[in-house]
Enzyme design. Structure first.
Site, PDB file in Angstrom:
ATOM      1  N   SER B 156       0.809  -1.209   0.000  1.00 26.59           N
ATOM      2  CA  SER B 156       0.000   0.000   0.000  1.00 26.59           C
ATOM      3  C   SER B 156       0.844   1.261   0.000  1.00 26.59           C
ATOM      4  O   SER B 156       0.332   2.350  -0.145  1.00 26.59           O
ATOM      5  CB  SER B 156      -0.935  -0.004   1.211  1.00 26.59           C
ATOM      6  OG  SER B 156      -0.174   0.130   2.380  1.00 26.59           O
ATOM      7  N   LYS B 193       2.645   8.913   4.296  1.00 27.14           N
ATOM      8  CA  LYS B 193       2.442   9.994   3.341  1.00 27.14           C
ATOM      9  C   LYS B 193       3.204  11.225   3.788  1.00 27.14           C
ATOM     10  O   LYS B 193       3.670  11.321   4.914  1.00 27.14           O
ATOM     11  CB  LYS B 193       0.941  10.351   3.255  1.00 27.14           C
ATOM     12  CG  LYS B 193       0.091   9.306   2.570  1.00 27.14           C
ATOM     13  CD  LYS B 193       0.033   9.540   1.078  1.00 27.14           C
ATOM     14  CE  LYS B 193      -0.438   8.310   0.337  1.00 27.14           C
ATOM     15  NZ  LYS B 193      -1.768   7.878   0.713  1.00 27.14           N
TER      16      LYS B 193
END
Lengths: 244, 244
Positions: B156, B193
């Site tokens: 992911s 992120k």
DNA sequence: TGACTTACGAAAAACTTACGAGTATCCTCG
DNA sequence: CGAGGATACTCGTAAGTTTTTCGTAAGTCA
């Protein structure tokens, strides 16, 4: 797979384990009791079709088992004998739900390893491997005699999960085995890919299966510079894209 | 590797073990039963191409065994007898086209750092940060009080250049500044992120500008677990996606 | 200068490939 | 049940390649 095929495969496997190198076709014939090389040839081909082994054409002892029992890395990394195997209770603190993570003290003071930082892997351009007269720390698993570290420039290797500014530790050598990640020069461009050779063709596969592999033909100028041992990235504010 | 190559390699190895220094080419010839130095030369070259040993050009007894970069790396590296342990002169091997990277003296004896390996960052699922009671070496730049290392599972985070099997070093904290790379939980999913806050909205940007950012609203359950300090990847044969 | 390391060139030996062909076994269809 | 067919299995031999080896001359280092 037929029992005979398995027999041949097992023989190859045990031969490698015992001798440390692949058997020749003649040795396979003798070991399995075949009178003819043609028979060996037959089995080799069928095993190859099943994807159980790969052959380098015309290479002597050029057999490659496809799923060699390569010990999991973590094991050797933390395995017995390793100073890191001491497995003390490092209460790591769960980072679960709402809890805060408890700070952990660092351990150890052993010899640190540094590798020379030799050059820059240009993206899409020929490498200019110049000496930076610098060194960079690496985990011992990436260190080794002869190993060097490159600083990666450019985004041509994103598909291998290697980005601008990363450091890659490479072990210099000009040949590779199937499945190894190599840093290679193809037609003047340097790139990092997974190496796979089938017969006469050499394929360079990206990490992501979705991306298309490169097939190297005879016309291409192709050199393996070394095989990748590890890569590292250091994060800081606004990492990446510092324009150029 | 051919049997003869292995023989030569083994001879060099045992010679070093027995005498404590490297054999000359003549001694290798005698020890292996070669009549000609050219033969020795040939093998030395091929072993060098395979990255099994390094030679210092024109140096007498200038052979250095190199450990195969694949499995038993860490172990042999720190073991006694490893040239690396004593910090000898190690040649870096040829890297560029014509250029040769000159042998680099390696440094050593700095503090070694390792961090606790705490858990696994699940892909797209809530973290299950359990204790692995283990530790992993990191460059000192990734170390720091409280830092821990996660082993990444799942794909992911590919857009951040972090892949399955990677290790990420994180400094646990629950706030972040603009531009820092954070490991955060958004609605139960863990992700890595780049953090950016504009006024009231929080955006999570992937590394690649082409990918779409996530905007966190007030309704979302959002926790910063820590900020990324570094990431590491160890390569070996058949890395990635083999079976499972 | 002495002890070694490098650099060709060339021939023998070791291996791999390709092709052709001959049993044996197992399965299917009439 | 027997004929066909498809596979698996086996030989042998003649190329075609690569490895292994030898020898000698030249270059380096202390």
């Amino acid at each position: 797979m037929t029992p005979k095929q398995k027999r041949v495969l097992d023989f190859i496997l045990s031969f490698i384990e015992e001798h440390g190198f692949q058997p020749s076709q003649l040795e396979i014939a003798q070991g399995c009791g075949f009178e003819s090389l043609g028979t060996v040839q037959h089995y080799l081909r069928s095993l190859e079709r099943h994807g159980l082994l790969a052959r380098q054409s015309n290479a002597k002892r050029g057999l490659q088992l496809t799923n060699p029992p390569c010990p999991p890395f973590a094991e050797t990394l933390r395995g017995a004998g390793s100073p890191f195997a001491k497995g003390g209770t490092l209460s790591a603190g769960t980072i679960a739900k709402g809890e805060t993570v408890t700070p952990q003290p660092l351990v150890a003071s052993i010899t640190f390893l540094e590798l020379p930082l030799v050059g820059i892997v240009a993206a899409g351009k020929p490498v200019h491997a110049f000496e930076l007269a610098d060194a960079i720390e690496v985990p011992s698993a990436m260190a080794g005699p002869g190993n060097v570290v490159y600083e990666v420039r450019g985004d041509s290797m994103v598909e291998m999960g290697i980005m601008d500014g990363d450091y890659v530790a490479v072990h210099p050598q000009s040949v590779a085995e199937n499945g190894q990640t190599v840093i290679a020069e193809v037609n003047g461009s340097i790139t990092i890919k997974k190496y796979q050779r089938k017969g006469n063709t050499i394929q360079l596969l990206p990490a992501n299966a979705a991306m298309s592999p490169i097939t190297v033909t005879e016309e291409d100028e192709f050199h393996i510079r070394g095989i990748l041992v590890g890569s590292m990235r250091f994060y800081r504010k606004w990492t990446g894209k510092s324009s150029t």
